[in-house]
Design a protein around this motif. Structure first.
Motif, PDB file in Angstrom:
ATOM      1  N   ARG A 108     -38.493  32.603 -35.429  1.00  0.00           N
ATOM      2  CA  ARG A 108     -39.812  32.534 -34.788  1.00  0.00           C
ATOM      3  C   ARG A 108     -40.045  31.161 -34.164  1.00  0.00           C
ATOM      4  O   ARG A 108     -40.654  31.054 -33.093  1.00  0.00           O
ATOM      5  CB  ARG A 108     -40.916  32.906 -35.784  1.00  0.00           C
ATOM      6  N   GLN A 109     -39.556  30.089 -34.810  1.00  0.00           N
ATOM      7  CA  GLN A 109     -39.676  28.746 -34.244  1.00  0.00           C
ATOM      8  C   GLN A 109     -38.888  28.652 -32.933  1.00  0.00           C
ATOM      9  O   GLN A 109     -39.341  28.053 -31.965  1.00  0.00           O
ATOM     10  CB  GLN A 109     -39.178  27.687 -35.234  1.00  0.00           C
ATOM     11  N   ILE A 110     -37.708  29.235 -32.931  1.00  0.00           N
ATOM     12  CA  ILE A 110     -36.869  29.225 -31.723  1.00  0.00           C
ATOM     13  C   ILE A 110     -37.552  30.018 -30.607  1.00  0.00           C
ATOM     14  O   ILE A 110     -37.562  29.590 -29.457  1.00  0.00           O
ATOM     15  CB  ILE A 110     -35.455  29.756 -32.029  1.00  0.00           C
ATOM     16  N   GLN A 111     -38.143  31.163 -30.942  1.00  0.00           N
ATOM     17  CA  GLN A 111     -38.860  31.952 -29.938  1.00  0.00           C
ATOM     18  C   GLN A 111     -40.006  31.148 -29.321  1.00  0.00           C
ATOM     19  O   GLN A 111     -40.206  31.185 -28.113  1.00  0.00           O
ATOM     20  CB  GLN A 111     -39.425  33.237 -30.549  1.00  0.00           C
ATOM     21  N   LYS A 112     -40.751  30.429 -30.155  1.00  0.00           N
ATOM     22  CA  LYS A 112     -41.862  29.614 -29.643  1.00  0.00           C
ATOM     23  C   LYS A 112     -41.341  28.564 -28.666  1.00  0.00           C
ATOM     24  O   LYS A 112     -41.885  28.381 -27.574  1.00  0.00           O
ATOM     25  CB  LYS A 112     -42.599  28.913 -30.783  1.00  0.00           C
ATOM     26  N   PHE A 113     -40.280  27.857 -29.070  1.00  0.00           N
ATOM     27  CA  PHE A 113     -39.695  26.826 -28.209  1.00  0.00           C
ATOM     28  C   PHE A 113     -39.174  27.444 -26.915  1.00  0.00           C
ATOM     29  O   PHE A 113     -39.443  26.945 -25.817  1.00  0.00           O
ATOM     30  CB  PHE A 113     -38.559  26.091 -28.933  1.00  0.00           C
ATOM     31  N   ALA A 114     -38.421  28.529 -27.033  1.00  0.00           N
ATOM     32  CA  ALA A 114     -37.804  29.167 -25.867  1.00  0.00           C
ATOM     33  C   ALA A 114     -38.860  29.695 -24.897  1.00  0.00           C
ATOM     34  O   ALA A 114     -38.698  29.582 -23.674  1.00  0.00           O
ATOM     35  CB  ALA A 114     -36.876  30.288 -26.320  1.00  0.00           C
ATOM     36  N   THR A 115     -39.940  30.249 -25.422  1.00  0.00           N
ATOM     37  CA  THR A 115     -41.026  30.751 -24.570  1.00  0.00           C
ATOM     38  C   THR A 115     -41.657  29.604 -23.786  1.00  0.00           C
ATOM     39  O   THR A 115     -41.887  29.711 -22.577  1.00  0.00           O
ATOM     40  CB  THR A 115     -42.087  31.479 -25.424  1.00  0.00           C
ATOM     41  N   ARG A 116     -41.918  28.491 -24.468  1.00  0.00           N
ATOM     42  CA  ARG A 116     -42.479  27.304 -23.793  1.00  0.00           C
ATOM     43  C   ARG A 116     -41.499  26.767 -22.745  1.00  0.00           C
ATOM     44  O   ARG A 116     -41.904  26.395 -21.639  1.00  0.00           O
ATOM     45  CB  ARG A 116     -42.779  26.198 -24.805  1.00  0.00           C
ATOM     46  N   LEU A 117     -40.223  26.731 -23.083  1.00  0.00           N
ATOM     47  CA  LEU A 117     -39.198  26.231 -22.167  1.00  0.00           C
ATOM     48  C   LEU A 117     -39.104  27.122 -20.927  1.00  0.00           C
ATOM     49  O   LEU A 117     -39.097  26.624 -19.799  1.00  0.00           O
ATOM     50  CB  LEU A 117     -37.848  26.156 -22.881  1.00  0.00           C
ATOM     51  N   ALA A 118     -39.037  28.429 -21.134  1.00  0.00           N
ATOM     52  CA  ALA A 118     -38.928  29.371 -20.019  1.00  0.00           C
ATOM     53  C   ALA A 118     -40.144  29.257 -19.098  1.00  0.00           C
ATOM     54  O   ALA A 118     -40.013  29.308 -17.866  1.00  0.00           O
ATOM     55  CB  ALA A 118     -38.787  30.797 -20.550  1.00  0.00           C
ATOM     56  N   LYS A 119     -41.331  29.095 -19.684  1.00  0.00           N
ATOM     57  CA  LYS A 119     -42.551  28.949 -18.897  1.00  0.00           C
ATOM     58  C   LYS A 119     -42.501  27.656 -18.084  1.00  0.00           C
ATOM     59  O   LYS A 119     -42.817  27.636 -16.892  1.00  0.00           O
ATOM     60  CB  LYS A 119     -43.776  28.969 -19.809  1.00  0.00           C
ATOM     61  N   ALA A 120     -42.081  26.563 -18.723  1.00  0.00           N
ATOM     62  CA  ALA A 120     -41.993  25.266 -18.042  1.00  0.00           C
ATOM     63  C   ALA A 120     -40.986  25.306 -16.890  1.00  0.00           C
ATOM     64  O   ALA A 120     -41.197  24.683 -15.848  1.00  0.00           O
ATOM     65  CB  ALA A 120     -41.615  24.171 -19.036  1.00  0.00           C
ATOM     66  N   LEU A 121     -39.913  26.057 -17.069  1.00  0.00           N
ATOM     67  CA  LEU A 121     -38.861  26.140 -16.048  1.00  0.00           C
ATOM     68  C   LEU A 121     -39.084  27.300 -15.082  1.00  0.00           C
ATOM     69  O   LEU A 121     -38.333  27.452 -14.117  1.00  0.00           O
ATOM     70  CB  LEU A 121     -37.490  26.288 -16.719  1.00  0.00           C
ATOM     71  N   GLN A 122     -40.061  28.140 -15.386  1.00  0.00           N
ATOM     72  CA  GLN A 122     -40.349  29.339 -14.591  1.00  0.00           C
ATOM     73  C   GLN A 122     -39.112  30.229 -14.445  1.00  0.00           C
ATOM     74  O   GLN A 122     -38.729  30.619 -13.349  1.00  0.00           O
ATOM     75  CB  GLN A 122     -40.926  28.966 -13.225  1.00  0.00           C
ATOM     76  N   LEU A 123     -38.499  30.506 -15.595  1.00  0.00           N
ATOM     77  CA  LEU A 123     -37.307  31.359 -15.625  1.00  0.00           C
ATOM     78  C   LEU A 123     -37.493  32.467 -16.651  1.00  0.00           C
ATOM     79  O   LEU A 123     -38.149  32.265 -17.673  1.00  0.00           O
ATOM     80  CB  LEU A 123     -36.073  30.538 -16.023  1.00  0.00           C
ATOM     81  N   PRO A 124     -36.879  33.622 -16.394  1.00  0.00           N
ATOM     82  CA  PRO A 124     -36.899  34.667 -17.418  1.00  0.00           C
ATOM     83  C   PRO A 124     -36.002  34.266 -18.585  1.00  0.00           C
ATOM     84  O   PRO A 124     -35.087  33.449 -18.426  1.00  0.00           O
ATOM     85  CB  PRO A 124     -36.343  35.900 -16.695  1.00  0.00           C
ATOM     86  N   ILE A 125     -36.287  34.864 -19.730  1.00  0.00           N
ATOM     87  CA  ILE A 125     -35.533  34.547 -20.941  1.00  0.00           C
ATOM     88  C   ILE A 125     -35.067  35.840 -21.592  1.00  0.00           C
ATOM     89  O   ILE A 125     -35.769  36.837 -21.581  1.00  0.00           O
ATOM     90  CB  ILE A 125     -36.415  33.717 -21.893  1.00  0.00           C
ATOM     91  N   GLU A 126     -33.866  35.807 -22.122  1.00  0.00           N
ATOM     92  CA  GLU A 126     -33.345  36.929 -22.889  1.00  0.00           C
ATOM     93  C   GLU A 126     -32.754  36.365 -24.177  1.00  0.00           C
ATOM     94  O   GLU A 126     -32.256  35.244 -24.203  1.00  0.00           O
ATOM     95  CB  GLU A 126     -32.280  37.702 -22.102  1.00  0.00           C
TER      96      GLU A 126
END
Length: 152
Positions: free
Chosen positions: A76-94
Motif C-alpha cells: 500500500r505504501q508503494i501504491q501511494k508513492f507510485a500514484t503520486r509519481l505517475a501523477k507528477a509525471l503525467q504517465l499511466p501506471i501498471e
C-alpha cells in the motif's frame, strides 16, 4: 507492424529506486540505474530526467503481494508513492506482482560471483529489470493470443 513501446520498470524501496528500461521493441528489459531516495521532489526529478530521455510512455511498478496474494502495508505504501509519481509525471501506471524478484536478483548476482551485501543498488536494478521483463512477457503473450489464426 509492431507498435514500439518505451516503458520504465521501478523497484520501489524505502532507500532506493531500482530503474529498468526496455528496448523499443519491448522484448528485453535491462537495469538502467539506482536512485538513492532523498525527497519526493528529488525522486520525481531524477525519474523525470530518465522519462524524458527515453520518451517513456508507461511506468511499471513492482507490487510486493503477500504470499497469500493480499496487499500488505508495504504494498500500500508503494501504491501511494507510485500514484503520486505517475501523477507528477503525467504517465499511466501498471503494477506487476514482484514477489521474490529481489531474491531472484540476489541469486543472479551470486551466480556472477559478486557479493549481494555490497551491491544493493545492483540488486534493485536487476529486480526492476525482472519486474519490467515480466510485464513485457505478459504483454507479448496477450498480443500473440489475440492474433486470430488464418485458415487456408
Amino acid at each position: 507492424m509492431t507498435k514500439y513501446i518505451s516503458a520504465l520498470g521501478l523497484d520501489v524501496g524505502r532507500k532506493r529506486l531500482g530503474v529498468a528500461g526496455c528496448d523499443r521493441t519491448g522484448l528485453i528489459a535491462t537495469g538502467i540505474t539506482t536512485v538513492e531516495r532523498t525527497s519526493f521532489e528529488q525522486d520525481v526529478q531524477e525519474i523525470r530526467n530518465i522519462v524524458n530521455e527515453r520518451q517513456v510512455e508507461v511506468l511499471i511498478v513492482g507490487l510486493p503481494y503477500s504470499m497469500d496474494g493480499t496487499l500488505g502495508f508495504q504494498a500500500r505504501q508503494i501504491q501511494k508513492f507510485a500514484t503520486r509519481l505517475a501523477k507528477a509525471l503525467q504517465l499511466p501506471i501498471e503494477y506487476v506482482d514482484e514477489r521474490l524478484t529481489s531474491f531472484q536478483a540476489e541469486q543472479l548476482i551470486i551466480a556472477e560471483n559478486r557479493s549481494p551485501s555490497r551491491n544493493k543498488g545492483l540488486i534493485d536494478r536487476k529486480a526492476a529489470a525482472l519486474i519490467l521483463q515480466q510485464w513485457l512477457d505478459i504483454r507479448r503473450a496477450n498480443a500473440l493470443s489475440s492474433v486470430v489464426p488464418v485458415e487456408y
